[in-house]
Motif scaffolding. Structure first.
Motif, PDB file in Angstrom:
ATOM      1  N   LYS A 266       0.831  -1.206   0.000  1.00  0.00           N
ATOM      2  CA  LYS A 266       0.000   0.000   0.000  1.00  0.00           C
ATOM      3  C   LYS A 266       0.862   1.250   0.000  1.00  0.00           C
ATOM      4  CE  LYS A 266      -3.630   0.429   2.571  1.00  0.00           C
ATOM      5  NZ  LYS A 266      -4.551   0.399   3.745  1.00  0.00           N
ATOM      6  N   GLU A 267       1.980   1.220   0.693  1.00  0.00           N
ATOM      7  CA  GLU A 267       2.840   2.394   0.827  1.00  0.00           C
ATOM      8  C   GLU A 267       3.968   2.406  -0.201  1.00  0.00           C
ATOM      9  OE1 GLU A 267       4.169   2.385   4.834  1.00  0.00           O
ATOM     10  OE2 GLU A 267       2.195   2.856   5.673  1.00  0.00           O
ATOM     11  N   TYR A 268       3.973   1.460  -1.118  1.00  0.00           N
ATOM     12  CA  TYR A 268       5.066   1.347  -2.082  1.00  0.00           C
ATOM     13  C   TYR A 268       5.149   2.587  -2.978  1.00  0.00           C
ATOM     14  CZ  TYR A 268       7.681  -0.184  -6.173  1.00  0.00           C
ATOM     15  OH  TYR A 268       8.590  -0.263  -7.190  1.00  0.00           O
ATOM     16  N   LYS A 269       6.369   3.068  -3.162  1.00  0.00           N
ATOM     17  CA  LYS A 269       6.650   4.178  -4.082  1.00  0.00           C
ATOM     18  C   LYS A 269       7.617   3.688  -5.154  1.00  0.00           C
ATOM     19  CE  LYS A 269       4.321   7.029  -1.471  1.00  0.00           C
ATOM     20  NZ  LYS A 269       2.976   7.485  -1.862  1.00  0.00           N
TER      21      LYS A 269
END
Length: 1711
Positions: free
Chosen positions: A596-599
């Motif tokens: 979900k927080e992957y950049k």
């Protein structure tokens, strides 16, 4: 120069600035203000004519590279195309973040942006290409012109990290280049000019300027070409600095040297070079400054309102404000920005004097004056870059300084740059050329200086040579038009360009385009994983503790700890937990959170189900990525350029024994860059389990232990977490029960709440509870154990899925098969299917949790029986707790596989149905059927499957038939040799089930390899048994007979101890690993050869206790510190004293050799540290500063500093060479008892009174990890030789070993007494410890020490008491806990933690409602066991309370204290207790008080032999007697209250209270008596002795004089502290001891005529120590010498005669 919009810097800045800098940089404008500005001339400036030279008729969009826009995911062919795409994306981003949008995008651009919005991965790909191009350029050794042109074009679109990486590469390349590369130079400057906001810092520009200055200084004496390029570059850099308020240019280091270099160009005859030098000098006048050049202009206009510059609606510069500001600026030169030196006479002075540009420059060159022409040129460039060409046209015509030839020169250059730059439209370039011509022809002011005219023609001539034929033709025509006889000659010395050309080729892009773009694949993977995660799944954030041996109150949120790990430099985090504790659930939640927080470009979470990977020890990551459909090129790209977060689930389920991090070479050079989170069940681990997970250090030669490993153990659910789980569970399906209903059942059914602290068991319980409780009115009578939850859950699951199948539309074939299955018993068939499947998975896959089934491939294999298309197989599989993921099948949970595998053993023969919730009785032998010889008990070593052993042990506890079957298997080995494996499995299961085997007949059994650790075998018979390879560690083997047993390879988990002639006080291993030194209490020192453990030398000379020992680095010398205040150095080879160092005035507590061996340091109670010459013994320094005792002193490994610690709560550093004090650390942990420094000198560990150890950085003094686990003072802490571990010894009688990198508790060893000293062997394999006794214990430092599942108390047990019903026992311990025990089985029920710091004594009220606790603050604390609430504190004593007792009526509490008083208290009153007597209570154990049976009397014993009896009502003394020469240590009333038993000095006195004094005495244990207890019938008297025995005295008549010692209960490993008799079973009593035990005993009397009385052990708590008192070893074979010595030291005997003689002696004592 790149023409782009200016960036807004401050609120008072113009709408845009020069594109070279994003933000205001610098410190202040002090340098500017230090310049003395000259005043302007008084002569008025002439009015300038307004000339109509309008060529640029309108403002245009700002210049930008434009090409054909690609389709999404289309290959980018040219670098300018990539720049264009990213520029549009940046423009859109800026527009969205601004309230005003500039309508400069055409419809094609808007359509393209709309399309790209719907494809976020394309946006990422475009930026990724630019990033990778920078990486490729930086790595490439070839940096030719084409590559420089191509890469610099990316400047405006780069992200910060890539921009700075490229800038650094260009700076380094130019600085290190021996020959000047003009393209590299211009590329560097252009990159600086094109930075985005925030990408540059002032230091970058200062460095660039310094490099250029140095290069110019070395070249200006040569031809003018290189100086011109360098001066032009300097000008551009200074423009950037001037326009962005750079304030960090040092006047002395940079400003003045650059001024000097520019002044050196004064003699040049090249006008182009001279102009650039002058321009650079002008720019230098604005650096440093606190406002930009443009701000200085606009500040002088009315466009500034309240300090804010007027900006047009679309972010353009306001031309009126610019012109007004330039005019006012020129007028204000004299007052505001003049410069010291020659008076500046305004722009007219040049014209009026008739001087040309060259003369003017040379005359006033370097005068340090700010000129308005420079500000006007900067404004012109700003307008051009903003596309305000019409405004630029006006500025040229109307600027106040337009007559200044230097202004004209600069404007001509600007127009020329526009004309040749292909980034502008052809119209704009034609107009720029035309405007030059008009200025030349029509503006008289523009042609008054010949050099300006020549410069204009030169520019037009250059435009005529460009590739754009139309523009070039017009320029050539214009030149021809302007040419005449007096036309100035043109020159072409330098190219005319403001930027490098648009790249014609794209070699870097072509190379990068061939690299696979992974973000799109990762984007798809991210979506897939997010979709697969069930957001509705129940999830409760788990708590964890730092290690398996850590206390349950040392909890932290697991997620926070894992996120900290991911942000740290650590490489591996191990997550441990019991089966079903939620490891996999947490791992999947973690993966979900990270995705979900992957950049883009960030770490990639990769969940790996280890059981599903074939041979994960090799290429594990590659295999998982291949499974996810990544190709080889993509995998290689990830490997080379990305970091992965590996979430490896199920290490135990994959049956791994290797270190996956090491076998996969993770984090090694050229290998995968990873962070690994790996989970494993606690039960799967053995000794030194951390080696399976610790990564290999990336720097193998680094002496500092890298902190690369962390550990966390998931804690059981709290009641709050259980309720949270249920609140999520209830809404998932329609249910009749609420959260409150479930919680009520869980709390009412006995022990169920403890069971469901495991999340998976909680789920099973919630599913099973409605069925379990159906029809049961009294829930308190229901008994549920874990395996019953599995049984009920499985039946419930199959029943529910059977109903589901019935309701589903089925084919006729399936419908008929379902009917047949129901006829056969659907649930039974489902259990049979699962049991057979589990058996096959263990047999075929060795227990691997995942089965892959491909029908075409596997239709002829064993798998088809469980996964094939047959209707019966398919229906059973669909109804069973088996999950499917593609072609992979596995049970719902790993524990389900093990549960069903355990069923293959139990269900193989048990045909008698069992009511699982009803109490079970022991079966008759006729009830027991033999187990199936083909079941795994007979065919497989189940010791390799601890969870299966656990399931089977639980089955033993609830199924007596199975217990009988296992016992039968063990028994049958006496005659059947082939059953050895089965018997070893069976007895291991029984021991794990807690079955006790006291007095059991095991003669002749064959159980090789059995795990009997922690087993209870008191007086068991093992004669002739085959025990080869068995594990007997920590077993209770008191008086067990092993005569003629086979004991080869038997393990006991300990080493023999060394026995000294006197109490051992200190110890130390030599650095060479050959010797162990032991210091004794009265001054002797023993040296042992550790190869033989023989004493080789005794060193005599000290007159007091040897407090500390230390060897010299070469092991030749030994230094000792003593209670006699002396320090001595000894020769180890001869034993001779070499030096005696006197000077300390109190005990020497610590000594240490320096690393070179030439110095000795000592620390003392006298508050000083002393430094000595080790050879001569001469004092070197007395180091004073501590305010209390100095407890420890150490040299740093480099020998330059001393470190000391003391009672003043400080750690102090000292300089060894000068004695000067250094840093002082003031600690908040109280007195510092001990310290040590790591071998590399980077870390320090300190030990403290509260049991805490803390790690520190020696460099910074910052605190590191806190190590919690000891319950009392840490007396010694030391690093192992490799710096990887810390050993600590404590007054709590334990030795603990910790991992330095993670702070995890690795091992724990239980001693008998409070520890005094420890020492690591040089190889780190062994530890020696002393505890003030004559024994020096030797420990295997590689073993785990105590049982990880140790039950019972962890410190001295001070008191025990039966509840009135006799069914339960309460025990109170110095570990600050009270435990409830089942008096029949020894099962621990409730446990209560005492809310105090230290326990000295505990007493229970008769109804156990209250507990009274005496602790260190001299008070007595009451505590309600039922509610857990503290009651009143009873205060009055002025010394530690050492004895407490409740009266039988519960009305009174009596206490004895070291303040020499005995007090009587009323529990319900807070008033001070009444002082009954002043008595000398002596030491801790020699003060005693007791109440009469109904509490009306209180007896108190004194150490002088006096016994006083008080009336509790009147509180008066009414009886007394004195036993001359005796020391009273124990008292007890007889049940009728008519007799008082008195223990004193090994004698037991009986005082008939009708007489004046005791008239009968009995010899008991000569060591003395600590406690006495009468049996309820009065016939038996039990006495606990200081000799670690219980003396049982019998009374055979009612008259006095018939008492005798009838039995001795020995084998205790510590003082017997309390005895209590069962009020219901008169022949049973319970004991507590300092060996941490609670034990229940029963008296039995033989039916023989000799009437010998024996005392048999019923059960005893696991104390985590080996007990072998009286163990018989006659004729054993295979027992090695080391183990034989160990057992004999523990009071084992070599033959049976000794034991029989002892029994005869005891029996005759009553004759």
């Amino acid at each position: 120069m790149t023409i782009r919009p200016l960036k807004q810097v401050d609120q008072d800045a113009a709408a845009g600035e020069d594109p070279t800098f994003p933000s205001a940089l610098g410190k202040d404008d002090q340098l500017l203000r230090s310049l003395d500005i000259s005043k302007s001339t008084s002569k008025p400036l002439p009015t300038l004519p307004r000339i109509s030279l309008s060529v640029f008729l309108k403002n245009v969009p700002k210049s930008a590279i434009k090409t054909k826009l690609p389709r999404p995911q289309q290959r980018i062919e040219r670098t300018d195309q990539l720049v264009y795409c990213n520029s549009l994306l940046l423009q859109e981003s800026h527009a969205l973040s601004s309230s005003e949008q500039e309508p400069t995008l055409d419809k094609d651009e808007l359509a393209w942006l709309t399309e790209i919005k719907n494809d976020p991965m394309e946006r990422d790909r475009l930026q990724w290409l630019a990033t990778r191009m920078v990486e490729a350029f930086v790595q490439d050794t070839i940096k030719d012109t084409n590559r420089i042109v191509e890469i610099v074009a990316l400047g405006p679109i780069l992200e910060k990290e890539s921009y700075r990486k490229l800038l650094s590469s260009l700076i380094t390349g130019f600085e290190e280049s021996p020959l000047m590369d003009t393209n590299l130079l211009q590329g560097l400057v252009q990159l600086a000019q094109s930075s985005s906001p925030g990408h540059l810092v002032s230091d970058d520009l200062v460095k660039i300027l310094s490099i250029l200055r140095i290069r110019l200084q070395g070249t200006h004496q040569q031809s003018t070409e290189h100086p011109y390029y360098l001066t032009l570059a300097i000008s551009r850099v200074l423009d950037v600095m001037a326009d962005h308020k750079i304030q960090d240019l040092d006047r002395v280091l940079e400003h003045e040297p650059l001024s000097g270099v520019l002044s050196g160009l004064k003699g040049s005859t090249d006008p182009y070079l001279m102009y650039q030098a002058c321009y650079a000098f002008q720019a230098l006048q604005y650096v440093p400054n606190n406002e930009t050049v443009l701000q200085a202009v606009l500040r002088h206009s009315r466009g500034v309102v309240d300090g804010v510059v007027k900006i047009t609606a679309l972010g353009k510069l306001d031309l009126g404000s610019v012109l007004e500001g330039l005019g006012n600026l020129q007028d204000a030169l004299g007052n505001i920005i003049g410069v010291a030196g020659t008076v500046y006479e305004g722009t007219s002075s040049l014209m009026e004097s008739g001087q040309g540009v060259m003369e003017s420059l040379k005359e006033r060159y370097g005068a340090g004056q700010k000129r308005p022409w420079y500000a006007a040129i900067r404004a012109a460039y700003a307008l051009a870059e903003a596309g305000q060409l019409k405004d630029l046209n006006c500025l040229i015509c109307e600027a106040p300084c337009r007559r200044d030839p230097l202004f004209q020169w600069g404007i001509c250059q600007l127009l020329g740059e526009v004309a040749i730059d292909l980034i502008w439209s052809a119209t704009s370039r034609q107009q720029a050329n035309e405007l030059l011509g008009r200025l030349y022809k029509n503006d008289p002011e523009w042609g008054r200086d010949e050099s300006v005219k020549a410069w204009m023609l030169t520019i037009i001539d250059k435009v005529g040579s460009i590739a754009d034929q139309e523009v070039a033709a017009n320029a050539l025509a214009l030149k021809q038009e302007l040419s005449s006889g007096d036309t100035p000659a043109t020159r072409h010395p330098y190219p005319l360009r403001s930027r490098l050309p648009i790249p014609a080729t794209s070699p870097i892009l072509a190379k990068v385009q061939d690299i696979p773009y992974l973000e799109y694949e990762l984007y798809k993977l991210r979506l897939q994983r997010l979709q697969e995660y069930d957001e509705r799944a129940i999830y409760v954030l788990p708590e964890a503790k730092p290690s398996l041996l850590a206390k349950d109150d040392e909890l932290f949120p697991l997620l926070e700890k894992v996120l900290e790990f991911l942000a740290s430099d650590c490489q591996v985090m191990l997550i441990l937990g019991d089966s079903g504790s939620g490891k996999s659930t947490f791992n999947r939640y973690l993966e979900h959170l990270l995705w979900k927080e992957y950049k883009r470009g960030g770490p990639i979470p990769l969940f790996i189900n280890l059981p599903a990977i074939d041979e994960p020890q090799n290429n594990m990551v590659d295999k998982q990525l291949q499974f996810l459909n990544f190709d080889e090129d993509q995998i290689m790209e990830l490997k080379l350029h990305r970091q992965l977060i590996l979430i490896c689930d199920g290490y135990d389920e994959s049956q791994q024994l290797v270190n996956l991090h090491r076998t996969n070479s993770l984090n090694q050079t050229g290998q995968w860059d990873t962070k690994m989170v790996i989970s494993c069940r606690s039960q799967y681990l053995g000794r030194s389990y951390q080696d399976r997970f610790k990564p290999q250090p990336t720097d193998r030669y680094k002496s500092t232990p890298q902190r690369v490993f962390q550990e966390a153990v998931i804690a059981p659910f709290s009641e709050e977490q259980i309720e949270d789980y249920i609140e999520q569970y209830v809404p998932l399906e329609p249910r009749t029960w609420s959260t409150e209903d479930y919680m009520d059942k869980l709390t009412t059914i006995p022990n169920l709440m403890d069971l469901v602290t495991n999340p998976f068991l909680l789920l099973l319980a919630l599913e099973a509870l409605p069925d379990v409780t159906k029809g049961n009115q009294d829930l308190s009578t229901i008994k549920i154990v874990r395996i019953q939850l599995y049984d009920t859950f499985v039946n419930h699951w199959l029943n529910v899925n059977n109903r589901r199948l019935q309701s589903n539309p089925l084919s006729k074939q399936d419908y008929d098969m379902l009917g047949m299955l129901e006829d056969a018993g659907f649930e039974a068939m489902g259990v049979d299917y699962c049991t057979r499947l589990a058996s096959a998975m263990f047999e075929k896959l060795n227990g691997k949790a995942v089965v892959q089934y491909l029908h075409l491939k596997d239709k002829t294999t064993w798998k088809v029986e469980y996964f094939g298309p047959d209707p019966e197989v398919r229906l059973l599989r669909e109804a069973s707790p088996v999950t499917r993921s593609g072609t992979h099948f596995q049970f719902l949970h790993r524990s389900m596989l093990e549960y069903f595998f355990s069923c293959t053993v139990v269900r193989s023969s048990t045909s008698v149905p069992v009511d699982e919730c009803a109490p079970q009785s022991t079966p008759d032998s006729s009830d027991v059927q033999s187990l199936d010889p083909m079941c795994p008990l007979f065919t497989r070593n189940l010791l390799d499957e601890p969870p299966v052993i656990q399931f089977l042990s639980e089955r033993v506890q609830e199924n007596p038939i199975f217990k009988g079957q296992l016992l039968e298997v063990v028994e049958r080995t006496k005659s059947d040799v082939s059953l050895g494996t089965a018997a070893a499995n069976a007895i291991s299961i029984l021991v794990r089930a807690g079955v006790t085997f006291h007095r059991h007949d095991f003669r002749g059994i064959r159980i090789p390899g059995a795990d009997l650790s922690g087993g209870q075998f008191d007086s068991a018979l093992f004669q002739g048994a085959d025990l080869r390879g068995a594990n007997l560690g920590m077993s209770w083997l008191r008086k067990a007979d092993f005569s003629n047993a086979l004991m080869e390879g038997v393990r006991f988990g300990e080493l023999p101890y060394l026995e000294e002639d006197d109490d051992a006080w200190s110890c130390c291993y030599s650095p060479d690993g050959r010797m162990l030194a032991v210091g004794q209490r009265r001054g002797a020192i023993s040296l042992y050869d550790i190869s033989t453990w023989k004493k080789i030398r005794s060193l005599l000379g000290h007159d007091g206790d040897i407090e500390f020992l230390a060897f010299s680095p070469d092991s030749r010398w030994l230094v000792s510190g003593s209670e006699d205040k002396a320090v001595r150095v000894w020769d180890c080879s001869s034993g001779d004293p070499l030096a005696t160092m006197n000077g300390h005035t109190r005990n020497v507590l610590s000594v240490e050799f320096s690393p070179c061996g030439k110095k000795v340091a000592s620390a003392s109670l006298d508050k000083s540290v002393r430094l000595w010459d080790s050879v001569t013994g001469e004092p070197l320094f007395v180091l004073e500063g501590h305010k209390g005792a100095v407890n420890s002193v150490k040299f740093t490994p480099d020998g330059r500093r001393l470190v000391s610690c003391g009672d003043d709560k400080t750690i102090r550093f000292w300089d060894v060479e000068t004695g000067a004090p250094g840093d002082v650390w003031e600690l908040d942990l109280g007195p510092v008892v001990c310290l040590d420094i790591s071998p590399d000198g980077h870390q320090l560990v300190s030990g403290h009174h509260d049991g805490t150890l803390r790690l520190w950085s020696t460099a910074s003094g910052s605190a590191g990890l806190d190590l919690h686990g000891h319950t009392n003072a840490v007396v010694r802490a030391l690093f192992s030789a490799d710096g990887q571990r810390i050993a600590s010894a404590s007054s709590d009688s334990t030795v603990k070993i910790w991992d330095v990198s993670s702070g995890v508790l690795v091992s724990e060893f239980n001693g008998n007494n409070s520890l005094v000293d420890i020492s690591f062997s040089s190889n780190g394999q062994h530890l020696a410890s002393t505890d003030g006794s004559r024994e020096v214990r030797l420990w295997d430092a590689s073993s785990s020490g105590c049982s990880l599942g140790q039950r019972g108390h962890s410190h001295f047990v001070r008191t025990v008491a039966y509840l009135p019903t006799g069914q339960f026992i309460w025990s109170g311990s110095m570990d600050k806990s009270v435990l409830e025990w089942d008096a029949r089985t020894g099962t621990v029920g409730s446990a209560h933690a005492l809310p105090i710091e230290f326990v000295y004594s505990i007493a229970f009220s008769p109804n156990t409602k209250h507990t009274a606790v005496a602790h260190g603050d001299e008070s007595i604390q009451l505590w309600d066991l039922g509610t857990g609430e503290l009651g009143p504190a009873l205060e009055g004593h002025t010394g530690i309370v050492v004895r407490l007792i409740f009266s039988p009526c519960g009305k009174w509490i009596a206490s004895a204290s070291k303040d020499k008083t005995v007090r009587l208290w009323e529990p319900e009153s807070t008033e001070q207790g009444h002082v009954l007597a002043n008595m000398d209570c002596g030491t801790f154990s020699n003060c005693t008080v007791t109440f009469s049976p109904i509490g009306q009397q209180l007896a108190a014993g004194d150490v002088d032999g006096t016994v006083n009896i008080f009336d509790t009502q009147s509180k008066t003394l009414f009886r007394t007697t004195t036993l001359e020469g005796e020391r009273i240590s124990a008292l007890a009333y007889s049940p009728n209250g008519q007799e008082l038993a008195i223990g004193a000095n090994g004698l037991l006195f009986f005082w008939d209270l009708q007489s004046k004094e005791p008239d009968l005495k009995l010899e008991v244990d000569p060591s003395g008596t600590d406690c006495i207890a009468y049996s309820p019938c009065g016939r038996w008297i039990a006495c606990g002795s200081y000799g670690n025995t219980v003396q049982l005295c019998g009374r055979y008549s009612s008259g006095m004089g018939a008492e005798c010692v009838v039995a001795v209960v020995d084998g205790f490993l510590g003082l017997v502290t309390d005895i209590a008799w069962n009020p219901v079973e008169p022949l049973e009593f319970v004991t507590s001891s300092n060996d941490r035990s609670v034990r229940v005993w029963r008296i039995s009397k033989s039916n023989d005529s000799d009437g010998v009385v024996s005392v048999d052990l019923i059960w005893g708590s696991d104390i985590g120590m080996l007990g072998t008192f009286g163990m018989i070893l006659e004729g054993v074979t295979g027992l090695d010498a080391t183990n034989r010595k160990l057992l004999l030291q523990r009071d084992a005997v070599d033959d049976t005669l000794t034991s029989k003689a002892n029994e005869a002696e005891v029996g005759s004592s009553c004759d």
